[in-house]
Design a protein around this motif. Structure first.
Motif, short mmCIF file in Angstrom:
data_model
loop_
_atom_site.label_atom_id
_atom_site.label_comp_id
_atom_site.label_asym_id
_atom_site.label_seq_id
_atom_site.Cartn_x
_atom_site.Cartn_y
_atom_site.Cartn_z
N GLU A 277 34.86 108.18 -58.22
CA GLU A 277 34.17 107.39 -59.25
C GLU A 277 33.49 106.15 -58.65
N MET A 278 33.96 105.71 -57.46
CA MET A 278 33.35 104.56 -56.81
C MET A 278 31.96 104.89 -56.25
N ARG B 76 32.17 97.47 -52.94
CA ARG B 76 33.50 97.64 -53.54
C ARG B 76 34.49 96.64 -52.96
N TYR B 77 34.42 96.43 -51.63
CA TYR B 77 35.30 95.47 -50.96
C TYR B 77 35.08 94.05 -51.49
N LEU B 78 33.83 93.65 -51.65
CA LEU B 78 33.51 92.31 -52.15
C LEU B 78 34.07 92.11 -53.55
N ALA B 79 33.87 93.12 -54.42
CA ALA B 79 34.33 93.00 -55.81
C ALA B 79 35.86 93.01 -55.88
N MET B 80 36.48 93.88 -55.11
CA MET B 80 37.94 94.04 -55.15
C MET B 80 38.65 92.79 -54.65
N PHE C 128 31.15 97.15 -59.73
CA PHE C 128 32.57 97.30 -59.46
C PHE C 128 33.41 96.20 -60.12
N ASP C 129 32.78 95.07 -60.37
CA ASP C 129 33.53 93.94 -60.93
C ASP C 129 33.83 94.18 -62.41
#
Length: 525
Positions: free
Chosen positions: A121-122, A157-161, A390-391
């Protein structure tokens, strides 16, 4: 159980079980349906049943052995679109990667790594029409997974997570795409990407200009020949589509068609737009009037004056940023390498602003080489809305970055080395420890340990009594520059012979001065 080659019938209620070859391996099960007339079952000759089961056992054993018998026909190969890299190829590849990464570090980037696979889903709905090229993995425990398609989406994804708002990072890693490979052009299904990205809210076009400067530094440093970096802006493209009459719902689809202009003729692209994507023919023709234009900052000024495009707010924003970008590129001294090209589209859906792509010009770097045809060797752009996908609260982190096409560059360098017959050293060994005498293994081991402890790259032959000539030939064939020789005479005198492989000159050096002398010679070479 019976012996080898014999069958045995064991009873399990009304389900006889067959064993074969004297082993307790179940070969077959035969369900004997309960006979309505028990006297009829009793009349069947036991020998006939045994013979029948033996035939079944032989057939089953033959089936078991068949794969082993056919093993000689098995073709050992790598999967389509992948390849092994030999030691010689790895040397070239590492040099390219070292140059690329050193440039990233020179511009202040930090290293980052992410998993080779992500939650499916990512990755979905991030790549437009290219989403069909994503490799999905079989469900192994409740999570639907896919191999990463690029390094950009995992970075977002890494930045948002991790709620990171500002970062300058580089990432070198493999990605996978289910497309038709073209090995000669460096297109694979598994390949390496080298990415540099700047995340954070900054004044317009400063990070974008630095990305283009990095591209120029890397391509110039690799000495691949003359190159050109095409630049455009997705807002300008969307503005063109709007003023030409493309329905907003078809913007991404038509953008994907325009992106194929570097591989297909306008006639074929127009056919795809009209026949396959339902665009009116006159709208497609109006798009062609724009996308065939390319030039420098003068074209930016010309587009500002365009009667239709100048009425579109999005296009004007894009043109304003490009005007500012060219000012910074001039200050960096690279404006002559940049072309404003309205046909550049970059098919990925996540781009929102400036986009760029580097291509090698057809003229090769050397007269002896064949013309190059590998497509783009670097590309990138601005993607201000990807992190927000992603956020949970939709908070965006503006980002811009680039990706170096290592595989395509590698194919060019490899082809060039074949053309000029360049020899490659596959090891970095500096010194070889040799002996002309038998039973000197212990002395060689003590000596090489001294060299290793001093940080010197050294080798010896894994034999108790190697011939000196064999040892010297090995050094010449592998390009090892120095040989240290220890024998009975040297041991008695407390010296070591130091031999230069290139000119075959030998000098005696005291044991305590050996390391210093080797280091001195290596620093001078």
């Amino acid at each position: 159980m019976g012996g080898p080659g014999l069958c045995c019938l064991a009873s399990s209620g009304d389900r006889p079980v067959l064993y074969a070859s004297g082993q307790s391996i179940l070969i077959a099960r035969l369900v004997v349906h309960r006979a309505r007339d028990t006297t009829r079952l009793a009349s069947i000759e036991r020998s006939h049943i045994s013979h029948f089961f033996c035939q079944v056992a032989e057939a089953a054993l033959a089936t078991q052995l068949k794969p082993h018998q056919e093993k000689s026909n098995f073709i050992i190969k790598t999967p389509k679109g992948t390849r092994d890299l030999s030691p010689e190829q790895m040397v070239v590849r590492e040099k390219i990667l070292d140059m690329v990464v050193s440039c990233f570090k020179r511009h202040g980037a930090k290293g980052l790594d992410t998993p080779a696979f992500e939650l499916k889903e990512m990755l979905t709905e991030k790549y437009g029409e290219d989403s069909g090229l994503i490799y999905d993995l079989k469900d192994q425990g409740g999570e639907l997974l896919s191999l990463r398609y690029d390094l950009t989406v995992p970075f977002a994804r890494y930045l948002a997570m991790n709620k990171v708002k500002k970062m300058k990072r580089y990432h070198v890693g493999k990605v996978w795409r289910r497309e038709s490979p073209t090995i000669a052009q460096g297109r694979y299904r598994e390949f390496c990407q080298c990415d540099f990205d700047i995340a954070g809210q900054f004044d317009p076009m400063i990070p974008d200009a630095e990305c283009l400067k990095i591209m120029c530094e890397i391509l110039s440093g690799l000495q691949l020949g003359d190159f050109l970096i095409k630049v455009n802006d997705r807002r300008i493209l969307d503005g063109i589509f709007a003023v030409c009459g493309v329905p907003e719902s078809k913007f991404h689809a038509i953008c994907s068609s325009v992106d194929k202009l570097d591989k297909m003729s306008w006639k074929d692209v127009r056919h795809e737009m009209v026949a396959k994507k339902g665009l009116a023919a006159e709208v497609a023709d109006r798009i062609w009037d724009y996308v065939q234009c390319h030039g420098g900052v003068s074209l930016v000024k010309q587009m500002f004056q365009d009667p239709r495009l100048s009425q579109n707010k999005q296009a004007l924003e894009g043109l304003g940023d490009l005007k500012l970008l060219f000012e910074y590129l001039t200050l960096f001294g690279i404006a002559e390498k940049i072309s404003f090209d309205l046909s550049l589209a970059r098919g990925l859906d996540y781009y929102t602003g400036v986009i760029y792509e580097a291509v090698l010009l057809q003229t090769p770097a050397h007269a002896e080489e064949e013309p190059l045809n590998v497509g783009s060797v670097a590309a990138g752009g601005r993607y201000d809305g990807l992190v927000g996908m992603f956020d949970p609260k939709g908070h965006n982190v503006p980002c811009v970055g680039l990706s170096i096409g290592v595989e395509r560059i590698f194919s060019i360098v490899e082809r060039r080395m074949k053309t000029f017959g360049e020899k490659i050293r596959t090891t970095e060994t500096q010194v070889f420890v040799a002996t002309p005498q038998k039973n000197f293994l212990q002395e060689r081991l003590k000596l090489i340990a001294e060299l290793w402890d001093a940080g010197i790259k050294a080798e010896l032959m894994y034999k108790n009594n190697p011939k000196l000539l064999t040892q010297l030939h090995y050094c010449e064939n592998t390009g090892i520059p120095l040989v240290v020789i220890i024998g009975e005479q040297e041991l008695k005198e407390g010296v070591i012979k130091l031999r230069s492989v290139a000119n075959r000159e030998e000098v005696a050096i005291t044991r305590e001065n050996l390391v210093a002398e080797i280091q001195k010679r290596l620093s001078e070479s």
